[in-house]
Design an enzyme around this catalytic site. Structure first.
Site, PDB file in Angstrom:
ATOM      1  N   HIS A 411       0.846  -1.192   0.000  1.00 37.00           N
ATOM      2  CA  HIS A 411       0.000   0.000   0.000  1.00 37.00           C
ATOM      3  C   HIS A 411       0.880   1.239   0.000  1.00 37.00           C
ATOM      4  O   HIS A 411       1.961   1.236   0.577  1.00 37.00           O
ATOM      5  CB  HIS A 411      -0.910   0.018   1.230  1.00 37.00           C
ATOM      6  CG  HIS A 411      -1.833  -1.151   1.295  1.00 37.00           C
ATOM      7  ND1 HIS A 411      -1.434  -2.381   1.768  1.00 37.00           N
ATOM      8  CD2 HIS A 411      -3.126  -1.294   0.920  1.00 37.00           C
ATOM      9  CE1 HIS A 411      -2.454  -3.223   1.683  1.00 37.00           C
ATOM     10  NE2 HIS A 411      -3.493  -2.597   1.178  1.00 37.00           N
ATOM     11  N   CYS A 479      -7.554   2.800   1.249  1.00 39.51           N
ATOM     12  CA  CYS A 479      -8.572   1.801   0.896  1.00 39.51           C
ATOM     13  C   CYS A 479      -7.878   0.517   0.449  1.00 39.51           C
ATOM     14  O   CYS A 479      -7.516   0.362  -0.716  1.00 39.51           O
ATOM     15  CB  CYS A 479      -9.463   2.360  -0.216  1.00 39.51           C
ATOM     16  SG  CYS A 479     -10.825   1.266  -0.644  1.00 39.51           S
ATOM     17  N   ASP A 480      -7.700  -0.402   1.397  1.00 38.13           N
ATOM     18  CA  ASP A 480      -6.995  -1.659   1.115  1.00 38.13           C
ATOM     19  C   ASP A 480      -7.481  -2.366  -0.142  1.00 38.13           C
ATOM     20  O   ASP A 480      -6.684  -2.774  -0.975  1.00 38.13           O
ATOM     21  CB  ASP A 480      -7.167  -2.637   2.284  1.00 38.13           C
ATOM     22  CG  ASP A 480      -6.364  -2.232   3.504  1.00 38.13           C
ATOM     23  OD1 ASP A 480      -5.247  -1.722   3.340  1.00 38.13           O
ATOM     24  OD2 ASP A 480      -6.863  -2.448   4.630  1.00 38.13           O
ATOM     25  N   PRO A 481      -8.797  -2.595  -0.250  1.00 37.57           N
ATOM     26  CA  PRO A 481      -9.238  -3.462  -1.347  1.00 37.57           C
ATOM     27  C   PRO A 481      -9.316  -2.753  -2.707  1.00 37.57           C
ATOM     28  O   PRO A 481      -9.778  -3.365  -3.666  1.00 37.57           O
ATOM     29  CB  PRO A 481     -10.613  -3.941  -0.884  1.00 37.57           C
ATOM     30  CG  PRO A 481     -11.112  -2.861   0.010  1.00 37.57           C
ATOM     31  CD  PRO A 481      -9.909  -2.259   0.662  1.00 37.57           C
ATOM     32  N   MET A 482      -8.867  -1.505  -2.763  1.00 37.13           N
ATOM     33  CA  MET A 482      -8.795  -0.864  -4.081  1.00 37.13           C
ATOM     34  C   MET A 482      -7.453  -1.285  -4.699  1.00 37.13           C
ATOM     35  O   MET A 482      -6.571  -0.471  -4.958  1.00 37.13           O
ATOM     36  CB  MET A 482      -8.902   0.653  -3.920  1.00 37.13           C
ATOM     37  CG  MET A 482      -9.181   1.355  -5.231  1.00 37.13           C
ATOM     38  SD  MET A 482      -9.483   3.097  -4.986  1.00 37.13           S
ATOM     39  CE  MET A 482     -11.202   3.061  -4.517  1.00 37.13           C
TER      40      MET A 482
END
Lengths: 797, 797
Positions: A411, A479-482
């Site tokens: 990230h 936003c981790d899941p982006m």
């Protein structure tokens, strides 16, 4: 029997409030949580319990009846009848009537029921068929043990013969070895297991594991049962076969699912009360159990443990107490919010490798409780920075800890939190000595000052930008899941670009305010870079009425009105307001668009419409269920950024309205399904797509939201914010809040404040101990002293 | 109602037997299993189901209500009320009476109950309150679908109004996304999910996963329910709240635990029957579901699928049919044993990386069914050998497969199985051409003959010995969890030493028998090495009355009378008999010791006494629960080695007694808890330590035992063993079995045999089609022809 309100709050018990729920069925998922540095337990109102301890990784001692996956805590945890729990069957030996307490597994309607959450205990008060029953659980300050207290009183005029059967789930411990039997010496049921493994190296790793579960009683049982399946029999958990007989059969478990059940036959005279104490937890061996027994069993020991646990939780008192005309608001802000903030800051979500951004923000909150902890945490985080300036994905808190799960994904945002969160620490302490602390690196023993580490982090962020000057998103930002916007190395994030600009500006502002010694060249470079980023964002990402969310690897701008789903994201708007990228005109456009598209009765959604199908150049967020987590829930962490930004923009009414919406309350409990004792990480969103589920709480109390709420309350709502010279006064009360008083502990000084909005004035008036303060900064506050602060604010703002 | 026997066998249904259980409570864990190459389902008598499919790794479509661990199949699987199942609630709309079928979750006692296991279907026949209900499930030959059939007949003279509610568990699918709703076009409840992941690379791996679960009906439902928690409500699974209303509420699940429930309101005239068909399984998308619907829904489609599935299972017919005076024995040997052997050989335990020793032995069994499969499997296994002769830990069957779990631990024995299992293939086929097949290596494209690969494997084994000539055990041999005897590189295994000697001898014997071309030097070297190993074992490991199990890294001999636990192990004794290490005198000592210390009513334990605490120079086996798995259970794989060895030693009576003990039967069902349809991998041992649990079946039908049982029956009991010249006749009937007839398919010829033990003769007499055969070898059998073989054996043997 008088009808009780579904939920009520007793505000003045031992200086802390108690929240009470009078039904086990109206909010069936409601729960409280207790923790210490070694364990956490979530206790559901019906008697289900989720508990884990650290050794050093999370482990269990009370399991489901099947082989459970090891995972991080999931939102909207679901209960089922064989879910681990702590139940008490109660049989009237005269009438044969049987009930189970607090409610599961028999689900018999009780004459009266009260589930009560305090700071350091969780209690049920129940009346049924002439019996008064109290069940209470505490933890201890340091040990791995649940301390249970069970009391039953005969309220009738006749003798009652009863049997009490505590049923504590142990569950499926291990396919290698699991058994349980009664240990007479300890007066305990002890279950034994071997944590499953297959590699020799794991044997040595596992050698110290606490593979036993004990259930220890202060009273010798009449009989016992340790075999879950045989206890239940054909009757089922709601009508166990073993309870049909007069006495339990003293049955052990041998490679069978263990359980801890004891029977206490008891004759109760009229008005007689009988008390029991039980200890439940994990242990390595019998010697450990014996030590726990010695230490915590008995009346005096129990009181001592309870007091020291309360003392531990009292360390979580924070710097603000408020007194508005909203009792629920005051109760939550004064008691439960600091408790949750302390939980985050003191035990770091009981993880050995908290995500760096969480770690820094959670410790920002600790600055309001115990700033020394914040100081140490920031130093620890920076000691895991690499020489190139990159911050790690997670901060390792234990020598055996490893980066797990999401911390194995790159990230791009971890660096931006440093100056942003540092500003709170400096505001609270003015401790500029921190900036000179010399700190090593993850990949070098070379020491550099804290300030230099910040510089490296900012330089790293500035360099991690593309030809347009926008920040690469890698496999995610905040936003981790982006995770697929930029996994090919080209995609950029609007939010991260703006956050970088804001971090740079914040750092320069801090250097100004606290006279931090950085080179003029760097300072100018940072100011310039921030402006350049804002310009680039405006050039490439302003689309009509709001900022887009980013540009994907293949050059597609997303988060605009042109898409059917994910049209508008909250974060770019909030941070454009913070970074200065948005003009006033843009701001009012954005606020209007958010108002139309994102605001719901439960708060502001982080995007809309929620995605209903995978978008391959955006990623995992689009695969999550619509309205859940990052895919368009009321994700409170994002919502509080918006609130904070609104305060910066002087939108005090809207800011408070949205802040208040995210707080759990008596009023929204039946929608959220939770009690007003913590802010969850989200409420279900997708308000227009799935209205039936909208507003439901995730019941997850791990969230970066908390420290930002507290910041908003202290620095913005009350406007009692530290600065280099002292305490700056700038309240931002909403129009509806005519008055707000309270106490603010600031650098050791206790400021009793009283803020009032009045119609007839045009500028703020500040009186300290009745002296007029002209500059609106209290410069001479002395640690250890008490002050009276009166503030009058013009109502028309 | 006449009282049915608890278990009964109908032997002559469509050429296969049916085993029936008349109570859902007496053998609550009893189950049957169905499989095809893509999936397997275990169906419990009470309606619980455990199912998985391959994509290519095992996956689920019907889950528990919590997050389950992914693991290999565990022994003694335990059921609980929310365990995945396929239930049918049935409500009498006139009387309000409600039951659930086949038994769970309401557990109402039914007027009559029959759980019936056939080759290709599992069926319940139930009568209750004037209704006759039949529930049946099949799989198909190739597809991922459970085919359910439900029929209800009104046996009364009056009209009956009922509602039928199939309840099929879907459970907790995913924390990322799970939902379910009714799809009108498909007339199905379709649940949707996303397999949880966090890394981008996994997105691409997971893209083809079948993340949907469908429940499809041939009849339009009156109403439906897809939300597990709301369906159940406060009533519980045993009295669901949703069934209180007249109609289900058509409720979907949105990030809530899905379930598939439909309601069919039905008016039944007197004697009227109504049939329903349901399809349940995983799918990638709606198109796949539509294809399955098209293919399998409907009367004709169903029959076609059933026939082709039966055809598939019929491929599992093996080479022997027996006819003794024991109906249960015959039924098991003629039907269920080949079925289980075919399961192992055809689908390799539905693993993508079967352990090499299992893969080779399971395919040894296939030589009795379809020797071409064996041939290909042996070639595949050898193609994964490395140039240095080492065999891999597991055989990768799929290009995406990886070595998992236990296959990441180094075991030293994989090579020994090659010549041992090859002998069965050659006995059955005389196909010496296999020895010339050219095969590459895991680490080289160089081709070598099959025979050369065997040589490399044997050379590797000979070299993997210590200064005494004993075989290093590394982190385990056949016994996986004996992982710390030699993990430091010094410990040796008695069993592996003897197995190496036996493998060498077997190879030399095969070379002699089948005239295989190997160098004289190698041949002599192997004969010499085998003898040297036997001598070394005798010198270092004979302790009093039996052989020890090995010598640990620090030089400690273990498995002797000097220890308190693990005094005697079965395998070293069996294999000393096979390898020729044990003299006749030693053999009788060993047999006596085994008789005293290891034999139990349920068979022979693999060690005794079971360990009750960790022994650090032995390893994980000592941590398993006493009497479970390798820690002293009746581990049938070890037991059958002993039986095979006893046959070699002419101990025909004892051999048959022990073989017969391991077969499940009507007589031992109430002790083992399972039905006579498969041999489990173990029965609980530790007979003297934990007598209460002793004899219980593991209910695990994956076991290397099967091919060896079949080998014992064909080659030893019947004595109809192939050799280079033809079929050699040497029956080894126990004294108690006066006569045994049957059919033996051998190299295409059908030999109808009749073996008789008679008192008055002294040498065996063999008649083929009434002609005396002097040599006892049938040399001229022609493929495709039928023969009558009469054998008379002297009774005093």
């Amino acid at each position: 029997m008088p009808k009780l309100p579904l939920i009520s709050i007793d505000s003045a018990v031992d200086g802390f409030s108690r929240v009470k729920l009078s039904s086990p069925t109206k909010l069936p998922d409601a729960r409280g949580f207790l923790w210490n540095r070694a364990m956490v337990m979530q206790v559901n109102c019906r008697g289900y319990v989720n508990s884990q301890f650290m050794q050093p990784e999370p482990a269990k001692y009370s399991y489901a009846p099947n082989m459970e996956a090891k995972s991080f805590i999931q939102p909207e945890h679901s209960y089922f009848s064989h879910h681990p729990g702590r139940f008490f069957y109660l049989k009237d030996e005269d009438s044969g009537e049987m009930i189970s307490l607090p409610y599961e597994p028999m689900r018999v309607q009780l004459d009266s029921f009260s589930f009560e959450l305090g700071s350091s205990d969780i209690t049920w008060s129940i009346k049924h068929s002439g019996l008064q029953i109290t069940i209470k659980v505490n933890l201890t300050k340091d040990d791995l043990v649940e301390c249970w207290f069970f009391s039953v009183t005969n309220l009738t005029g006749t003798v009652r013969n009863i049997s009490i059967f505590p049923y504590f789930s142990i569950g499926y411990m291990s396919w290698m070895n699991q058994s349980a039997t009664y240990n007479e010496k300890l007066n305990a049921i002890v279950a034994d297991s071997v944590t499953p493994y297959q590699k020799v190296t794991d044997y040595f790793k596992n050698k110290q594991l606490k593979d036993k579960t004990f259930f220890l009683s202060d009273t010798a049982p009449t009989a016992w049962h340790a075999n879950q399946k045989l206890f239940e029999g054909e009757g089922g958990l709601h009508q166990p076969t073993a309870l049909q007989a007069d006495l339990l059969g003293n049955v052990e478990a041998r490679y069978e699912t263990p359980v801890a059940v004891m029977q206490f036959q008891q004759r109760l005279l009229s008005c007689e009360q009988k008390n029991y104490q039980f200890l439940f937890g994990p242990a390595k061996d019998e010697a450990e159990i014996a030590i726990i027994k010695e230490k915590h069993l008995g009346y005096q020991q129990r009181n001592k443990a309870r007091e020291s646990y309360q003392d531990y939780l009292n360390q979580g008192k924070a710097c603000l107490t408020v007194n508005s005309d909203d009792v629920g608001f005051d109760d939550f802000v004064n008691h439960w919010l600091p408790r949750q903030m302390f939980y985050h800051g003191d035990v770091n979500r009981l993880s050995t490798d908290p995500q760096t951004r969480n770690y820094i923000q959670d410790n920002m909150g600790m600055a309001f409780i115990n700033s020394e902890v914040t100081r140490q945490a920031f130093i620890l985080a920076l000691s895991q920075q690499t020489l190139n300036g990159a911050m790690p994905e997670g901060v390792l808190l234990h020598q055996d800890a490893e980066l797990k799960y999401i911390n194995q994904v790159p990230h791009a945002d971890h660096g931006v939190w440093l100056p942003i969160c540092l500003s709170v620490y400096l505001n609270e302490t003015a401790d500029v000595s921190l900036l000179s602390e010399m700190i090593t690196f993850a990949d070098s023993t070379q020491e550099q000052s804290f300030a230099c580490h910040i510089r490296l982090a900012l330089d790293y962020l500035i360099n991690a930008t593309d030809h347009r000057g926008l920040s690469f998103i890698e496999q995610g930002d905040w936003c981790d899941p982006m995770n697929m916007v930029g996994y090919q190395g080209k995609g950029v994030s609007t939010w991260l670009s703006l956050a970088t600009a804001y971090a740079l500006t914040t750092w320069c502002d801090l250097c100004d305010e606290y006279d931090i010694n950085i080179s003029r060249q760097k300072y100018d470079e940072y100011r310039f870079a921030a402006q350049a980023i804002n310009n680039a964002v405006n050039e490439h990402l302003w689309h009509g009425q709001w900022f887009a969310r980013g540009i994907t690897d293949n050059g597609r701008v997303f988060g605009t009105n042109e898409e059917a789903e994910g049209k508008i994201f909250l974060n770019p708007q909030s941070w454009a307001m913070l970074s200065g990228a948005a003009s006033e005109h843009q701001q009012s456009d954005m606020i209007a668009a958010i108002g139309t598209q994102l605001i719901t009765p439960q708060g502001v959604m982080m995007l809309a419409p929620s995605y209903t199908a995978m978008v391959e150049d955006i990623g995992r967020i689009t695969q999550k269920h619509p309205g859940v987590s990052e895919n368009g829930s009321v994700y409170n962490h994002a919502a509080i950024f918006y609130v904070y930004a609104l305060y910066q923009a002087g939108q005090n009414n809207l800011a408070f309205e949205l802040l208040n919406k995210m707080l759990p309350s008596l009023e929204n409990a039946e929608v959220t399904g939770q009690l007003p004792i913590y802010v969850p990480n989200y409420y279900r969103g997708a308000y227009h797509q799935f209205p039936k589920q909208a507003g439901r709480s995730s019941h997850l109390f791990n969230t970066g939201t908390i420290s930002w709420i507290y910041r908003c309350l202290v620095e913005e709502l009350c406007g009692l914010k530290g600065c280099a010279k002292g305490l700056q006064i700038a309240p931002k009360l909403p129009t509806t809040m005519k008055r707000l008083s309270g106490q603010r502990l600031f650098r050791g000084a206790m400021v009793n404040f009283d803020i009032e909005q009045v119609d007839e004035i045009f500028t703020m008036e500040v009186l300290l101990d009745k002296q007029v303060i002209v500059s609106n900064v209290l410069t001479d506050l002395q640690s250890g002293k008490n002050y009276q602060l009166q503030v009058r604010v013009p109502l028309h703002g």
